[in-house]
Design a protein around this motif. Sequence first.
Motif, PDB file in Angstrom:
ATOM      1  N   TYR A 100       0.839  -1.197   0.000  1.00 52.70           N
ATOM      2  CA  TYR A 100       0.000   0.000   0.000  1.00 52.70           C
ATOM      3  C   TYR A 100       0.877   1.252   0.000  1.00 52.70           C
ATOM      4  CZ  TYR A 100      -3.464   3.467   1.162  1.00 52.70           C
ATOM      5  OH  TYR A 100      -4.259   4.589   1.128  1.00 52.70           O
ATOM      6  N   ALA A 101       1.942   1.248   0.780  1.00 57.16           N
ATOM      7  CA  ALA A 101       2.862   2.391   0.788  1.00 57.16           C
ATOM      8  C   ALA A 101       3.427   2.630  -0.611  1.00 57.16           C
ATOM      9  CB  ALA A 101       3.991   2.156   1.791  1.00 57.16           C
ATOM     10  N   ALA A 102       3.674   1.564  -1.352  1.00 57.96           N
ATOM     11  CA  ALA A 102       4.188   1.715  -2.717  1.00 57.96           C
ATOM     12  C   ALA A 102       3.167   2.372  -3.638  1.00 57.96           C
ATOM     13  CB  ALA A 102       4.608   0.351  -3.279  1.00 57.96           C
ATOM     14  N   THR A 103       1.874   2.178  -3.361  1.00 58.35           N
ATOM     15  CA  THR A 103       0.856   2.821  -4.202  1.00 58.35           C
ATOM     16  C   THR A 103       0.835   4.322  -4.004  1.00 58.35           C
ATOM     17  OG1 THR A 103      -1.033   2.713  -2.650  1.00 58.35           O
ATOM     18  CG2 THR A 103      -0.631   0.763  -4.056  1.00 58.35           C
ATOM     19  N   ARG A 104       1.445   4.798  -2.944  1.00 60.22           N
ATOM     20  CA  ARG A 104       1.460   6.225  -2.643  1.00 60.22           C
ATOM     21  C   ARG A 104       2.734   6.905  -3.136  1.00 60.22           C
ATOM     22  NH1 ARG A 104      -2.699   5.651  -3.339  1.00 60.22           N
ATOM     23  NH2 ARG A 104      -2.585   7.876  -3.631  1.00 60.22           N
ATOM     24  N   LEU A 105       3.637   6.168  -3.763  1.00 60.05           N
ATOM     25  CA  LEU A 105       4.879   6.750  -4.265  1.00 60.05           C
ATOM     26  C   LEU A 105       4.596   7.749  -5.380  1.00 60.05           C
ATOM     27  CD1 LEU A 105       7.178   3.595  -4.519  1.00 60.05           C
ATOM     28  CD2 LEU A 105       7.314   5.433  -2.830  1.00 60.05           C
ATOM     29  N   ARG A 106       5.392   8.781  -5.429  1.00 58.88           N
ATOM     30  CA  ARG A 106       5.313   9.733  -6.542  1.00 58.88           C
ATOM     31  C   ARG A 106       6.007   9.080  -7.728  1.00 58.88           C
ATOM     32  NH1 ARG A 106       6.418  16.099  -6.467  1.00 58.88           N
ATOM     33  NH2 ARG A 106       6.072  16.438  -8.687  1.00 58.88           N
TER      34      ARG A 106
END
Length: 191
Positions: A100-106
């Motif tokens: 999920y944190a990776a889905t928030r990457l720019r």
Amino acid sequence: MPRAGLTSERVVRAGAELADEVGLEAVTVSALARAFGVRTASLYSHVDGATGLQEGIARLALDELADLAGEAVAGRSGKDALVALASAYRDYAGRHPGRYAATRLRLAADSVAVPAARRHATLTRSVLRGYPLDEAYAVHAVRLIGSVVHGFTALEVGGSFEHSAPASEESWARILDALDLTLRQWSSSAS
């Protein structure tokens, strides 16, 4: 010659699993190499360094999440679709915090994960079809939904609600009620 059994997909999937275990920030090419029992240089034929690894994890997670959210929303409209979409994101974040944190990457404009990210905007716009919303407000509504869902989810996954009552589930239900009400009234109240 690449080591037998290692593929880009397998390396990225292992990175995603490691991210869920130890956090995305701890996932490095060298950490994966140790997990596979190979030299770090062996993985560079499968991922383009740290950036390529993170983008691969982001693409994997975005695709997984879009598939789950799409299934959750299918056949629903209005508030039912909104709750299904939002809950799919929240549930995924709880099960896969690193992904999920990776889905928030720019993402860079040319990132391999951009098409997967666009699926989410399309899904959110499909949910908005169940509301009397002028097209001129659609981008704002997509951003509102994203801000509410991802903001709450990030706080919850980070443990921000663990030490207070009521349970976060009650707040989640009230927030989705308020978001639904806002979307139903947006066209008539927007100036």
